[in-house]
Design a protein around this motif. Structure first.
Motif, PDB file in Angstrom:
ATOM      1  N   VAL A  51       0.835  -1.208   0.000  1.00 21.57           N
ATOM      2  CA  VAL A  51       0.000   0.000   0.000  1.00 21.57           C
ATOM      3  C   VAL A  51       0.870   1.258   0.000  1.00 21.57           C
ATOM      4  CG1 VAL A  51      -1.608   1.338   1.417  1.00 21.57           C
ATOM      5  CG2 VAL A  51      -2.005  -1.083   1.027  1.00 21.57           C
ATOM      6  N   SER A  52       1.971   1.230   0.757  1.00 22.27           N
ATOM      7  CA  SER A  52       2.822   2.423   0.813  1.00 22.27           C
ATOM      8  C   SER A  52       3.572   2.655  -0.496  1.00 22.27           C
ATOM      9  CB  SER A  52       3.816   2.308   1.968  1.00 22.27           C
ATOM     10  OG  SER A  52       4.718   1.249   1.745  1.00 22.27           O
ATOM     11  N   ALA A  53       3.734   1.626  -1.318  1.00 20.42           N
ATOM     12  CA  ALA A  53       4.436   1.788  -2.596  1.00 20.42           C
ATOM     13  C   ALA A  53       3.512   2.263  -3.716  1.00 20.42           C
ATOM     14  CB  ALA A  53       5.083   0.470  -3.000  1.00 20.42           C
ATOM     15  N   TYR A  54       2.215   2.300  -3.442  1.00 21.55           N
ATOM     16  CA  TYR A  54       1.254   2.712  -4.467  1.00 21.55           C
ATOM     17  C   TYR A  54       1.326   4.225  -4.689  1.00 21.55           C
ATOM     18  CZ  TYR A  54      -3.161   3.651  -6.758  1.00 21.55           C
ATOM     19  OH  TYR A  54      -4.103   4.081  -7.627  1.00 21.55           O
ATOM     20  N   LYS A  55       1.295   4.623  -5.966  1.00 24.31           N
ATOM     21  CA  LYS A  55       1.250   6.039  -6.313  1.00 24.31           C
ATOM     22  C   LYS A  55       0.082   6.263  -7.258  1.00 24.31           C
ATOM     23  CE  LYS A  55       5.740   6.676  -7.535  1.00 24.31           C
ATOM     24  NZ  LYS A  55       6.887   7.404  -8.109  1.00 24.31           N
ATOM     25  N   GLU A  56      -0.740   7.242  -6.934  1.00 23.57           N
ATOM     26  CA  GLU A  56      -1.896   7.554  -7.766  1.00 23.57           C
ATOM     27  C   GLU A  56      -1.437   8.109  -9.110  1.00 23.57           C
ATOM     28  OE1 GLU A  56      -5.069   7.030  -6.624  1.00 23.57           O
ATOM     29  OE2 GLU A  56      -5.833   7.543  -8.609  1.00 23.57           O
ATOM     30  N   GLY A  57      -1.921   7.528 -10.189  1.00 25.50           N
ATOM     31  CA  GLY A  57      -1.613   8.018 -11.528  1.00 25.50           C
ATOM     32  C   GLY A  57      -0.301   7.536 -12.099  1.00 25.50           C
ATOM     33  N   ALA A  58       0.454   6.755 -11.347  1.00 23.94           N
ATOM     34  CA  ALA A  58       1.732   6.251 -11.847  1.00 23.94           C
ATOM     35  C   ALA A  58       1.505   4.958 -12.629  1.00 23.94           C
ATOM     36  CB  ALA A  58       2.683   5.991 -10.686  1.00 23.94           C
ATOM     37  N   THR A  59       2.492   4.604 -13.427  1.00 28.90           N
ATOM     38  CA  THR A  59       2.392   3.408 -14.244  1.00 28.90           C
ATOM     39  C   THR A  59       3.585   2.500 -14.001  1.00 28.90           C
ATOM     40  OG1 THR A  59       2.085   2.589 -16.497  1.00 28.90           O
ATOM     41  CG2 THR A  59       3.556   4.466 -16.207  1.00 28.90           C
ATOM     42  N   ILE A  60       3.567   1.326 -14.612  1.00 26.40           N
ATOM     43  CA  ILE A  60       4.662   0.379 -14.442  1.00 26.40           C
ATOM     44  C   ILE A  60       5.941   0.958 -15.038  1.00 26.40           C
ATOM     45  CG2 ILE A  60       3.190  -1.634 -14.328  1.00 26.40           C
ATOM     46  CD1 ILE A  60       3.804  -2.114 -17.281  1.00 26.40           C
ATOM     47  N   PRO A  61       7.112   0.569 -14.521  1.00 28.67           N
ATOM     48  CA  PRO A  61       8.367   1.165 -14.990  1.00 28.67           C
ATOM     49  C   PRO A  61       8.845   0.579 -16.319  1.00 28.67           C
ATOM     50  CG  PRO A  61       8.818  -0.362 -13.243  1.00 28.67           C
ATOM     51  CD  PRO A  61       7.326  -0.303 -13.377  1.00 28.67           C
ATOM     52  N   VAL A  62       8.034   0.733 -17.343  1.00 32.22           N
ATOM     53  CA  VAL A  62       8.407   0.322 -18.697  1.00 32.22           C
ATOM     54  C   VAL A  62       8.390   1.586 -19.544  1.00 32.22           C
ATOM     55  CG1 VAL A  62       7.737  -1.072 -20.683  1.00 32.22           C
ATOM     56  CG2 VAL A  62       7.434  -1.964 -18.366  1.00 32.22           C
ATOM     57  N   LEU A  63       9.402   1.750 -20.356  1.00 31.23           N
ATOM     58  CA  LEU A  63       9.532   2.960 -21.172  1.00 31.23           C
ATOM     59  C   LEU A  63       8.332   3.109 -22.101  1.00 31.23           C
ATOM     60  CD1 LEU A  63      11.239   5.379 -21.946  1.00 31.23           C
ATOM     61  CD2 LEU A  63      12.378   3.941 -23.644  1.00 31.23           C
ATOM     62  N   ASP A  64       7.650   4.235 -21.938  1.00 32.80           N
ATOM     63  CA  ASP A  64       6.489   4.547 -22.762  1.00 32.80           C
ATOM     64  C   ASP A  64       6.762   5.872 -23.456  1.00 32.80           C
ATOM     65  OD1 ASP A  64       4.035   4.974 -23.894  1.00 32.80           O
ATOM     66  OD2 ASP A  64       2.898   4.827 -22.022  1.00 32.80           O
ATOM     67  N   PRO A  65       6.711   5.912 -24.782  1.00 35.78           N
ATOM     68  CA  PRO A  65       7.020   7.170 -25.481  1.00 35.78           C
ATOM     69  C   PRO A  65       6.031   8.290 -25.169  1.00 35.78           C
ATOM     70  CG  PRO A  65       6.410   5.420 -27.032  1.00 35.78           C
ATOM     71  CD  PRO A  65       6.437   4.823 -25.699  1.00 35.78           C
ATOM     72  N   ASN A  66       4.860   7.956 -24.639  1.00 32.06           N
ATOM     73  CA  ASN A  66       3.871   8.985 -24.311  1.00 32.06           C
ATOM     74  C   ASN A  66       4.116   9.625 -22.953  1.00 32.06           C
ATOM     75  OD1 ASN A  66       2.527   8.439 -26.717  1.00 32.06           O
ATOM     76  ND2 ASN A  66       1.343   6.791 -25.749  1.00 32.06           N
TER      77      ASN A  66
END
Length: 124
Positions: A51-66
């Motif tokens: 729960v403490s590692a959750y961030k609202e609006g964040a995504t998985i650490p995979v490079l996304d060009p967007n």
């Protein structure tokens, strides 16, 4: 006060789960109930990290060009989740060994009551 509870209700629930597990480990006389309390404490601890590692609006650490690379707040940190996978494996193994020992104790003494087991071991 309501805003504090609303924003951190997961932590309050996990604190309650941890307290119930601690109560079971310290106050119950039956070994299986103590093992269940230990499992509850392990689960609560693992869930606090997740729960403490959750961030609202964040995504998985995979490079996304967007998603721009200059803002690391848009990516999740995978380290807590990875560590908790290891903790889950350790918790399952600990639970299995504990239940196996409880079965062995029951087969040898025909009881799972802690006080009765202590009395019997003092007699010998």
């Amino acid at each position: 006060m309501l805003e504090l509870i609303e924003g951190h209700y997961a932590y309050f629930f996990l604190m309650l789960l941890f307290t119930i597990g601690l109560y079971a480990m310290m106050m119950k006389r039956n070994l299986v109930k103590k093992i269940m309390g230990m499992s509850m404490i392990q689960s609560a601890t693992i869930m606090v990290w997740i729960v403490s590692a959750y961030k609202e609006g964040a995504t998985i650490p995979v490079l996304d060009p967007n998603i721009p690379l200059d803002n690391p707040d848009l990516y999740l940190n995978p380290l807590p989740h990875t560590l908790m996978l290891t903790a889950i494996v350790v918790a399952v193994v600990t639970l299995g060994v504990s239940l196996t020992l409880a079965v062995a104790v029951y087969r040898n003494f025909n009881t799972l009551d802690e006080q009765e087991l202590l009395d019997r071991t003092k007699e010998k």
